[in-house]
Write an enzyme that holds these catalytic residues in place. Structure first.
Site, PDB file in Angstrom:
ATOM      1  N   VAL A 192      -0.354   3.390  -0.350  1.00 49.86           N
ATOM      2  CA  VAL A 192      -1.340   3.226  -1.412  1.00 49.86           C
ATOM      3  C   VAL A 192      -1.782   4.492  -2.132  1.00 49.86           C
ATOM      4  CG1 VAL A 192      -3.727   2.539  -1.827  1.00 49.86           C
ATOM      5  CG2 VAL A 192      -2.220   1.036  -0.590  1.00 49.86           C
ATOM      6  N   CYS A 193      -2.238   5.523  -1.412  1.00 49.87           N
ATOM      7  CA  CYS A 193      -2.946   6.617  -2.091  1.00 49.87           C
ATOM      8  C   CYS A 193      -2.038   7.486  -2.954  1.00 49.87           C
ATOM      9  CB  CYS A 193      -3.714   7.471  -1.089  1.00 49.87           C
ATOM     10  SG  CYS A 193      -4.965   6.509  -0.240  1.00 49.87           S
ATOM     11  N   GLY A 194      -0.715   7.421  -2.709  1.00 46.99           N
ATOM     12  CA  GLY A 194       0.190   8.196  -3.560  1.00 46.99           C
ATOM     13  C   GLY A 194       1.069   7.282  -4.392  1.00 46.99           C
TER      14      GLY A 194
ATOM     15  N   GLY B 219      -1.677  11.722  -6.500  1.00 44.36           N
ATOM     16  CA  GLY B 219      -2.216  11.000  -5.352  1.00 44.36           C
ATOM     17  C   GLY B 219      -3.310  11.848  -4.745  1.00 44.36           C
TER      18      GLY B 219
END
Lengths: 187, 184
Positions: A59-61, B150
């Site tokens: 998710v976060c990247g 990110g």
């Protein structure tokens, strides 16, 4: 594994992605299980094609989640964003829903990878798309393209710059026309 | 998270930023973070240790990079830290938010404001009116322009840091940066 060797060879090979100046090959792909989208539908404004290997990266990247956040900027520049992978339409729809994505994900599913092949960004050995970006101008011509190493999210700065270059060119053209009008009015 | 292409920070760290540590510190570490991102919460603890180890040699700057569509509380939390900042307690709120990452809904945010003895009426009004939305978005877009892809993403003296943000490698990179400034 033998394929590792092949993989690294492929990574070192120069990109075969269609270069700027090329007419973007048209295509029609499923955007949902019962809807289709053609590139030519968006003629008259810029289109961003974001080929990516697969749905469901962490998710976060996640590249698509990042573009989702940048969407207002793309809209401000009048551009349409289309994500493309070889995942099927049902997979895309689950992924879109899970990540709350507000743009279309197209399924280059059957014949598998055909559109990616036409753009020179299909990884035959892995059976997935490269992580490749194309900015297509209002006339359907490729203005900018970039292929990222497959594990690296390329971010959005390159896309924004390409879109701004396009709109600057357009403004310069409009400006010249306005200039002529202004001169005419002064006379 | 994985970051690659070497990019520089635009705009550079300046007075507009929330910064901890001396303005003339040898090294400035800028983080783009999201209060609801679990990797950022892990990095928060690492950065604390780095700050202790580097002392006055380090200035730490935090910029917002909320992924609002996958982290439903990230934007509210970012605005809450700004609202606390407007009352002089940005870092106190920043720390509370990371230490309580699983409780970032509006009710809890007000609870943290009370804990910090802020003017909660003002705090609530500013959150309801999204007074700091633009500021948070400016941070986010500066990150996008700087190639952030990110969270967390780090810049050391304006250059993107691509390495691991485990304590040892991050500290080593910062110390190298500090030494190269001295040498220069």
């Amino acid at each position: 594994m033998i394929t590792n060797q092949d993989d690294s060879d492929q990574d070192q090979r120069p990109s075969s992605a269609l270069p700027p100046g090329t007419q973007a090959p048209d295509f029609t792909l499923a955007s949902t299980p019962d809807q289709k989208v053609s590139l030519s539908d968006f003629r008259g404004r810029p289109v961003i094609l974001a080929f990516y290997p697969a749905d469901w990266s962490p998710v976060c990247g996640d590249q698509m989640s990042l573009y989702n956040e940048v969407l207002p900027e793309f809209k401000r520049l009048n551009a349409e964003l289309l994500g493309i992978s070889v995942d099927g339409a049902w997979c895309h729809s689950a992924y879109r829903q899970n990540r709350n994505l507000h743009f279309s994900l197209l399924a280059d599913f059957h014949p598998k990878g055909e559109v990616a092949k036409n753009y020179g960004v299909y990884r035959e050995l892995d059976g997935v798309c490269e992580r490749a970006l194309f900015v297509i101008d209002a006339n359907g011509r490729i203005a900018w393209s970039y292929v990222s190493p497959i594990g690296v999210n390329p971010g959005a700065d390159g896309i924004l710059k390409a879109l701004e270059d396009l709109s600057e060119k357009e403004e310069a053209r409009d400006g010249n026309q306005h200039g002529k009008h202004a001169n005419a009015a002064r006379r | 998270m994985a970051i690659s292409m070497g990019s520089t920070l635009t705009p550079p760290a300046d007075k507009r930023d929330h910064a901890k540590g001396p303005a003339d510190a040898r090294v400035t570490l800028v983080e783009y973070g999201d209060f609801e991102c679990p990797y950022c919460a892990a990095a928060y603890l690492i950065v604390k240790k780095v700050q202790e180890a580097m002392g006055d040699n380090l200035r730490f700057v935090f910029r917002h990079f909320p992924l609002t569509q996958i982290h439903p509380h990230a934007e509210g939390a970012a605005e809450a830290s700004e609202a606390a900042g407007a009352q002089g307690q940005f870092w106190e709120m920043h720390d509370l938010l990371y230490e309580n990452q699983r409780a970032l809904d509006p009710l809890h945010l007000v609870g943290y404001a009370e804990e910090l003895e802020l003017d909660t009426q003002r705090f609530v009004r500013e959150l309801e009116e999204h007074v700091y939305h633009l500021r948070v978005r400016e941070d986010f877009m500066s990150g996008v322009r700087s190639g952030v892809n990110g969270t967390p993403a780090f810049f050391i003296n304006g250059i993107r840091y691509d390495g691991s943000w485990d304590l040892a490698p991050l500290l080593e990179a910062l110390e190298i940066a500090a030494r190269s400034i001295v040498a220069a």
